[in-house]
Every structure is written in structure tokens, then in C-alpha cells.
Design a protein around this motif. Structure first.
Motif, PDB file in Angstrom:
ATOM      1  N   LEU A  33       0.733  -1.272   0.012  1.00  0.00           N
ATOM      2  CA  LEU A  33       0.046   0.038  -0.062  1.00  0.00           C
ATOM      3  C   LEU A  33       0.824   1.016  -0.145  1.00  0.00           C
ATOM      4  O   LEU A  33       0.528   2.311  -0.589  1.00  0.00           O
ATOM      5  CB  LEU A  33      -0.948  -0.125   1.164  1.00  0.00           C
ATOM      6  N   GLN A  34       1.966   1.336   0.751  1.00  0.00           N
ATOM      7  CA  GLN A  34       2.793   2.387   0.709  1.00  0.00           C
ATOM      8  C   GLN A  34       3.506   2.508  -0.734  1.00  0.00           C
ATOM      9  O   GLN A  34       3.549   3.554  -1.066  1.00  0.00           O
ATOM     10  CB  GLN A  34       3.948   2.242   1.698  1.00  0.00           C
ATOM     11  N   ILE A  35       3.696   1.605  -1.330  1.00  0.00           N
ATOM     12  CA  ILE A  35       4.452   1.587  -2.699  1.00  0.00           C
ATOM     13  C   ILE A  35       3.434   2.379  -3.643  1.00  0.00           C
ATOM     14  O   ILE A  35       3.680   3.148  -4.247  1.00  0.00           O
ATOM     15  CB  ILE A  35       4.744   0.443  -3.300  1.00  0.00           C
ATOM     16  N   PHE A  58      -7.852   3.843  -3.322  1.00  0.00           N
ATOM     17  CA  PHE A  58      -7.492   5.092  -2.928  1.00  0.00           C
ATOM     18  C   PHE A  58      -8.354   6.050  -3.675  1.00  0.00           C
ATOM     19  O   PHE A  58      -9.042   5.581  -4.772  1.00  0.00           O
ATOM     20  CB  PHE A  58      -6.051   5.440  -3.689  1.00  0.00           C
ATOM     21  N   ASP A  72      -7.599  -1.480  -0.173  1.00  0.00           N
ATOM     22  CA  ASP A  72      -6.497  -1.336  -1.416  1.00  0.00           C
ATOM     23  C   ASP A  72      -7.266   0.054  -2.346  1.00  0.00           C
ATOM     24  O   ASP A  72      -6.874  -0.177  -3.340  1.00  0.00           O
ATOM     25  CB  ASP A  72      -6.268  -2.443  -2.185  1.00  0.00           C
ATOM     26  N   ALA A  85       0.514   4.198  -2.778  1.00  0.00           N
ATOM     27  CA  ALA A  85       0.604   5.442  -2.317  1.00  0.00           C
ATOM     28  C   ALA A  85       1.603   6.375  -2.958  1.00  0.00           C
ATOM     29  O   ALA A  85       1.388   7.553  -3.177  1.00  0.00           O
ATOM     30  CB  ALA A  85       0.617   5.563  -0.819  1.00  0.00           C
ATOM     31  N   ASP A  86       2.724   5.864  -2.845  1.00  0.00           N
ATOM     32  CA  ASP A  86       4.032   6.748  -3.313  1.00  0.00           C
ATOM     33  C   ASP A  86       3.758   6.933  -4.759  1.00  0.00           C
ATOM     34  O   ASP A  86       4.306   8.298  -5.230  1.00  0.00           O
ATOM     35  CB  ASP A  86       5.402   6.001  -3.078  1.00  0.00           C
ATOM     36  N   ARG A  87       3.638   6.112  -5.617  1.00  0.00           N
ATOM     37  CA  ARG A  87       3.276   6.195  -6.958  1.00  0.00           C
ATOM     38  C   ARG A  87       2.130   7.349  -7.311  1.00  0.00           C
ATOM     39  O   ARG A  87       2.448   7.965  -8.245  1.00  0.00           O
ATOM     40  CB  ARG A  87       2.802   5.072  -7.801  1.00  0.00           C
ATOM     41  N   ARG A 144      -6.750   7.221   1.252  1.00  0.00           N
ATOM     42  CA  ARG A 144      -7.004   5.696   1.236  1.00  0.00           C
ATOM     43  C   ARG A 144      -8.417   5.504   1.672  1.00  0.00           C
ATOM     44  O   ARG A 144      -8.790   5.933   2.988  1.00  0.00           O
ATOM     45  CB  ARG A 144      -6.024   4.983   2.255  1.00  0.00           C
ATOM     46  N   ARG A 175       1.383   9.575  -5.161  1.00  0.00           N
ATOM     47  CA  ARG A 175       1.911  11.071  -4.746  1.00  0.00           C
ATOM     48  C   ARG A 175       2.880  11.629  -5.901  1.00  0.00           C
ATOM     49  O   ARG A 175       3.111  12.780  -5.986  1.00  0.00           O
ATOM     50  CB  ARG A 175       2.632  11.066  -3.613  1.00  0.00           C
TER      51      ARG A 175
END
Length: 59
Positions: free
Chosen positions: A2-4, A27, A25, A6-8, A21, A10
Motif C-alpha cells: 500500500l505504501q508503494i 485510494f 486497497d 501511495a508513493d506512486r 485511502r 503522490r
């Protein structure tokens, strides 16, 4: 994972857009003041498999 994801997101949204979120899964990206041209440009930058929901024309 999920962090990956979210980074994409951003990395491709504008300053002032809001990434949230929703749950699991899912967003949501709120894109204030985006016209048709900006919406299409944003859609082309999102990761594959992303669903793009637009507000109703009268919203």
C-alpha cells in the motif's frame, strides 16, 4: 504494498490534490478545479488498472 501504491500516486498528482485511502486497497484522489484537459492528463499518468471516476456533468 500500500505504501508503494501511495508513493506512486503522490509522484503523479499535483500539489493541492488530495490523496486518501478509502479502505482496503482503494485510494481516492480529489482533483479540485480540474477541467477536462487536466482530467485527461491526470488520467494518463495514473498507474494501470486505475479506475477514473468523473463527477456528473451537473455536479
Amino acid at each position: 504494498m500500500l505504501q508503494i501504491v501511495a508513493d506512486r500516486f503522490r509522484n503523479v498528482i499535483r500539489e493541492g490534490d488530495l490523496l486518501c485511502r478509502q479502505g482496503g486497497d482503494e485510494f481516492v484522489v480529489l482533483v479540485p478545479d480540474a477541467g477536462q484537459e487536466q482530467s485527461c492528463a491526470a488520467e494518463s499518468c495514473l498507474p494501470s488498472g486505475t479506475r477514473w471516476l468523473r463527477p456528473a456533468p451537473n455536479a
